[in-house]
Design an enzyme around this catalytic site. Structure first.
Site, short mmCIF file in Angstrom:
data_model
loop_
_atom_site.label_atom_id
_atom_site.label_comp_id
_atom_site.label_asym_id
_atom_site.label_seq_id
_atom_site.Cartn_x
_atom_site.Cartn_y
_atom_site.Cartn_z
N PRO A 102 44.50 46.76 43.75
CA PRO A 102 45.31 46.95 42.62
C PRO A 102 46.55 45.87 42.81
CG PRO A 102 44.77 49.05 43.59
CD PRO A 102 44.20 47.75 44.47
N ALA A 124 51.14 46.88 43.88
CA ALA A 124 51.19 48.36 44.24
C ALA A 124 51.48 48.38 45.62
CB ALA A 124 49.85 49.09 43.81
N GLY A 125 51.87 47.39 46.31
CA GLY A 125 52.13 47.46 48.03
C GLY A 125 50.84 47.22 48.73
N LEU A 126 49.85 46.89 48.13
CA LEU A 126 48.51 46.62 48.83
C LEU A 126 48.14 45.32 49.26
CD1 LEU A 126 46.34 49.43 47.33
CD2 LEU A 126 47.73 49.65 49.49
N GLY A 127 49.27 44.58 48.90
CA GLY A 127 48.82 43.15 49.68
C GLY A 127 47.91 42.48 48.78
N SER A 128 47.75 42.46 47.50
CA SER A 128 46.83 41.53 46.66
C SER A 128 47.23 40.07 46.56
CB SER A 128 46.61 42.61 45.26
OG SER A 128 47.71 42.03 44.23
N SER A 129 48.48 40.14 46.37
CA SER A 129 48.85 38.56 45.97
C SER A 129 48.57 37.72 47.52
CB SER A 129 50.42 38.69 45.87
OG SER A 129 51.30 39.02 46.59
N ALA A 130 48.86 38.37 48.45
CA ALA A 130 48.58 37.68 49.99
C ALA A 130 47.05 37.26 50.03
CB ALA A 130 49.05 38.29 51.19
N ASP A 156 51.66 40.21 55.39
CA ASP A 156 50.65 40.34 54.45
C ASP A 156 49.69 39.29 54.60
OD1 ASP A 156 52.22 42.35 53.71
OD2 ASP A 156 52.11 41.99 51.50
#
Ligand code: PMV
Length: 331
Positions: free
Chosen positions: A106, A109-115, A157
């Site tokens: 997601p 949401a703080g789950l590192g998707s962009s990295a 990240d």
């Protein structure tokens, strides 16, 4: 020929916000991945297809040209373009690429998707041009992309996504990769409310300026919880780990970064028997995580859904970024 790269997202187990000041953050790569397929173009466009987010377009000489979706979406894609560009510059390649981006992580949401998408981009482009890049290189080029979105992030990240596994980060001493024999199961609950890390960090800074001694005591406690939590995780002491997650959540609430929705998900998870539950990442929305015994996982997931959160079961992955050459049909 095209190349596929996948890279994992992450969750912060302990140390969000306190790590900005002192003490360690404990971060795990999770078994949810972003996928990027790269293909060479003969012009110099960096074309990015993020159609599952509803937009796509290309960069040419740093300007963004939308193909689907609004022009401002270029801001969401600039990090990928930079990661691809820095990788190609390093390899001395001056052509374009098509990037097809899909993610199971997601966003915002703080789950590192962009990295994870930046890491997968750098890896896919590197492999496409036979770059033989190390994970350090990949992480470095991904970080260049990350800087476009996040200013000067800690680098956790992109490192955890490139290498996988468990990682400890502390200001001053940097990043340490750690071993973990067995990882317990976690359930992630997503409030579906996007938030900005920068704004949340700013709100804690402002609170600290108004109440320096009080907030510093909370930060010291959080740093202790983080150190103790890491030892409980590594020692497989689940009851203690859960207690420390609960304590950490209380301290994060005291800093004002929890929300009504995060509290609802945290309490729903605890009520269904989670050993511990806390918000993860910057707060203000985003996600919470619950430590669960395997047989309780689906009940905790359902309880989170009843409170209108998205939920998924996750665990640690030791598998960092990986690439694969695709032959034939293309992406
Ligand atoms: O929600 P995330 O993954 O962006 O986590 C941010 C962690 C903070 O400690 C709040 C900020 C930081 O830069 O360490």
């Amino acid at each position: 020929m095209s190349v596929e790269a996948t890279a994992p997202g992450k969750m912060i187990l302990f140390g969000e916000h306190s790590v900005v000041y002192r003490g360690p953050a404990v971060v795990l790569a999770i078994n949810r991945r972003a996928r990027v397929v790269a293909e060479r173009r003969e012009d110099r466009k960096i074309f990015i297809d993020a159609d599952d987010l509803g937009f796509s377009g290309y960069f040419l000489d740093d300007a963004y040209y939308p193909v689907r979706g609004k022009a401002w979406r270029g801001r969401n894609l600039a990090s990928l373009s930079i990661a691809a560009k820095r990788t190609m510059e390093h390899l001395g390649v001056d052509v374009g690429v098509n990037l097809v981006v899909r993610s199971m992580i997601p966003i915002a949401a703080g789950l590192g998707s962009s990295a994870a998408v930046c890491v997968a981009t750098a890896a896919a482009v590197g492999e496409l041009f036979d770059g033989n890049l190390s994970r350090e290189d990949i992480s470095k080029f991904a970080y260049e992309g990350e800087k476009v979105i996040h200013g000067t992030p800690s680098g956790v990240d992109n490192n955890v996504s490139a290498f996988g596994g468990l990682l400890k980060y502390e200001r001053g001493s940097g990043i340490e990769r750690l071993n973990l024999e067995a990882c317990p199961t976690f359930v992630v609950g997503n409030t579906r409310r996007k938030r900005s890390t920068r704004m949340m960090v700013e709100s804690v800074r402002a609170l600290r300026e108004r109440n320096p001694e009080m907030v510093d005591e909370i930060i010291d406690s959080m740093a202790n919880v983080s150190r103790e939590g890491l030892s409980a995780l590594q020692g497989g002491e689940l009851k203690r780990l859960g207690d420390l997650m609960n304590i950490n959540h209380g301290l994060l609430s005291a800093l004002g970064v929890s929300t009504l929705k995060l509290e609802a998900l945290v309490h729903a998870a605890r009520k269904e028997g989670a050993l511990g539950a806390k918000l993860t990442g910057a707060g203000g929305g985003g996600c919470m995580i619950a430590l669960v015994e395997e047989e309780r996982a689906s009940r905790v997931e359902k309880a989170i859904r009843r409170k209108r959160g998205d939920s998924m079961k996750v665990t640690l992955t030791g598998e960092g970024v990986k690439t694969r050459r695709l032959t034939g049909a293309g992406p």
